[in-house]
Design a protein around this motif. Structure first.
Motif, PDB file in Angstrom:
ATOM      1  N   LEU A 273       0.850  -1.182   0.000  1.00 56.73           N
ATOM      2  CA  LEU A 273       0.000   0.000   0.000  1.00 56.73           C
ATOM      3  C   LEU A 273       0.887   1.234   0.000  1.00 56.73           C
ATOM      4  O   LEU A 273       1.731   1.408   0.873  1.00 56.73           O
ATOM      5  N   VAL A 274       0.680   2.070  -0.999  1.00 59.05           N
ATOM      6  CA  VAL A 274       1.418   3.323  -1.130  1.00 59.05           C
ATOM      7  C   VAL A 274       0.577   4.412  -0.489  1.00 59.05           C
ATOM      8  O   VAL A 274      -0.604   4.543  -0.796  1.00 59.05           O
ATOM      9  N   GLY A 275       1.160   5.178   0.391  1.00 55.90           N
ATOM     10  CA  GLY A 275       0.437   6.218   1.113  1.00 55.90           C
ATOM     11  C   GLY A 275       0.153   7.438   0.267  1.00 55.90           C
ATOM     12  O   GLY A 275       0.448   8.576   0.665  1.00 55.90           O
ATOM     13  N   SER A 276      -0.426   7.238  -0.904  1.00 59.22           N
ATOM     14  CA  SER A 276      -0.763   8.313  -1.829  1.00 59.22           C
ATOM     15  C   SER A 276      -1.640   7.745  -2.937  1.00 59.22           C
ATOM     16  O   SER A 276      -1.512   6.566  -3.291  1.00 59.22           O
ATOM     17  N   LEU A 277      -2.472   8.593  -3.507  1.00 57.42           N
ATOM     18  CA  LEU A 277      -3.255   8.215  -4.683  1.00 57.42           C
ATOM     19  C   LEU A 277      -2.649   8.801  -5.961  1.00 57.42           C
ATOM     20  O   LEU A 277      -3.173   8.587  -7.042  1.00 57.42           O
TER      21      LEU A 277
ATOM     22  N   ASN B 285       5.373   8.778   8.213  1.00 58.26           N
ATOM     23  CA  ASN B 285       3.959   8.754   8.608  1.00 58.26           C
ATOM     24  C   ASN B 285       3.112   8.059   7.549  1.00 58.26           C
ATOM     25  O   ASN B 285       2.250   7.231   7.873  1.00 58.26           O
ATOM     26  N   ARG B 286       3.334   8.392   6.297  1.00 56.79           N
ATOM     27  CA  ARG B 286       2.570   7.765   5.217  1.00 56.79           C
ATOM     28  C   ARG B 286       2.819   6.253   5.168  1.00 56.79           C
ATOM     29  O   ARG B 286       1.889   5.459   5.020  1.00 56.79           O
TER      30      ARG B 286
ATOM     31  N   GLY C 106       4.006  -1.012   3.619  1.00 58.08           N
ATOM     32  CA  GLY C 106       3.495   0.339   3.448  1.00 58.08           C
ATOM     33  C   GLY C 106       4.639   1.191   2.929  1.00 58.08           C
ATOM     34  O   GLY C 106       5.766   1.070   3.410  1.00 58.08           O
ATOM     35  N   VAL C 107       4.363   2.023   1.945  1.00 60.31           N
ATOM     36  CA  VAL C 107       5.407   2.865   1.358  1.00 60.31           C
ATOM     37  C   VAL C 107       4.949   4.318   1.388  1.00 60.31           C
ATOM     38  O   VAL C 107       3.816   4.630   1.015  1.00 60.31           O
ATOM     39  N   GLY C 108       5.826   5.182   1.844  1.00 59.56           N
ATOM     40  CA  GLY C 108       5.567   6.619   1.845  1.00 59.56           C
ATOM     41  C   GLY C 108       6.626   7.327   1.031  1.00 59.56           C
ATOM     42  O   GLY C 108       7.815   7.043   1.176  1.00 59.56           O
ATOM     43  N   LEU C 109       6.188   8.225   0.156  1.00 60.42           N
ATOM     44  CA  LEU C 109       7.091   9.037  -0.642  1.00 60.42           C
ATOM     45  C   LEU C 109       6.718  10.491  -0.387  1.00 60.42           C
ATOM     46  O   LEU C 109       5.553  10.864  -0.556  1.00 60.42           O
ATOM     47  N   GLU C 110       7.672  11.274   0.036  1.00 57.11           N
ATOM     48  CA  GLU C 110       7.392  12.673   0.367  1.00 57.11           C
ATOM     49  C   GLU C 110       8.449  13.555  -0.271  1.00 57.11           C
ATOM     50  O   GLU C 110       9.648  13.347  -0.073  1.00 57.11           O
TER      51      GLU C 110
END
Length: 189
Positions: A4-8, A54-55, A68-72
């Motif tokens: 799940l990527v923390g972004s659409l 956080n994402r 879980g993957v977050g890209l900021e």
């Protein structure tokens, strides 16, 4: 098994899909809306890192998540020059192992920096300056300024692949195998 990527944003989901498909075939990858907990345009390494982590953690806690993957994307300032960069965080859901990396950096155009530091999101400012629409959902600022030679999805994919190295080689990174790993980045500058 699901990543799940923390972004659409397709400019973030697509590179994650490409990396995980190549490294861990068979995993489903999809975006989910999760809050970053930071400003729309993070300033500094620390705030950008917090947003990515956080994402990733929020995505990893969703039912059915394997990763879980977050890209900021963020902007840091050093001696009056702005630098665009990104942080990638990947959290393995089963043990909450956190793996992180940073992207390469790109100098922010001097005329753009004051607007970003005043609170405007870089993507919107660049759309206004370049006459583009929704640049951040495609090639990104880096794509626009390099004439497409380097793209935002390409930069994200490279950083994610680098972040996942300990998961690919647990014999070389024992803390990644035992769930006690937390690869942090440098200073909060």
């Amino acid at each position: 098994m699901t990543v799940l990527v923390g972004s659409l944003n397709p400019g973030k989901v697509q590179p994650v899909q490409g990396v995980f498909s190549a490294l861990f075939p068979g995993l489903e990858v999809r975006g989910v809306a999760v809050p970053s907990g930071v400003r729309d345009q993070p300033i500094g390494v620390g705030e950008t890192r917090r947003g990515a982590v956080n994402r990733a953690r929020r995505a990893a806690r969703r039912p059915g998540a394997t990763w879980g993957v977050g890209l900021e994307g963020g902007v840091r300032v050093e001696r009056g020059q702005g630098w665009l960069f990104g942080v990638v965080a990947a959290v393995r859901a089963q043990d909450e192992t956190l793996l992180m990396s940073r992207t390469a950096e790109l100098p922010v155009p001097p005329a753009v920096l004051p607007r970003v530091l005043a609170g405007e999101e870089l993507g919107r400012v660049m759309d206004a300056v370049l006459g583009t629409t929704d640049l951040k959902r495609g090639a990104g600022t880096v794509g626009a300024l390099t004439g497409g030679l380097v793209t935002r999805p390409g930069v994200w994919a490279q950083a994610l692949a680098l972040a996942l190295v300990p998961a690919l080689h647990p014999d070389l990174y024992p803390s990644a195998a035992d769930g006690k790993n937390e690869r942090l980045l440098g200073s909060d500058s």
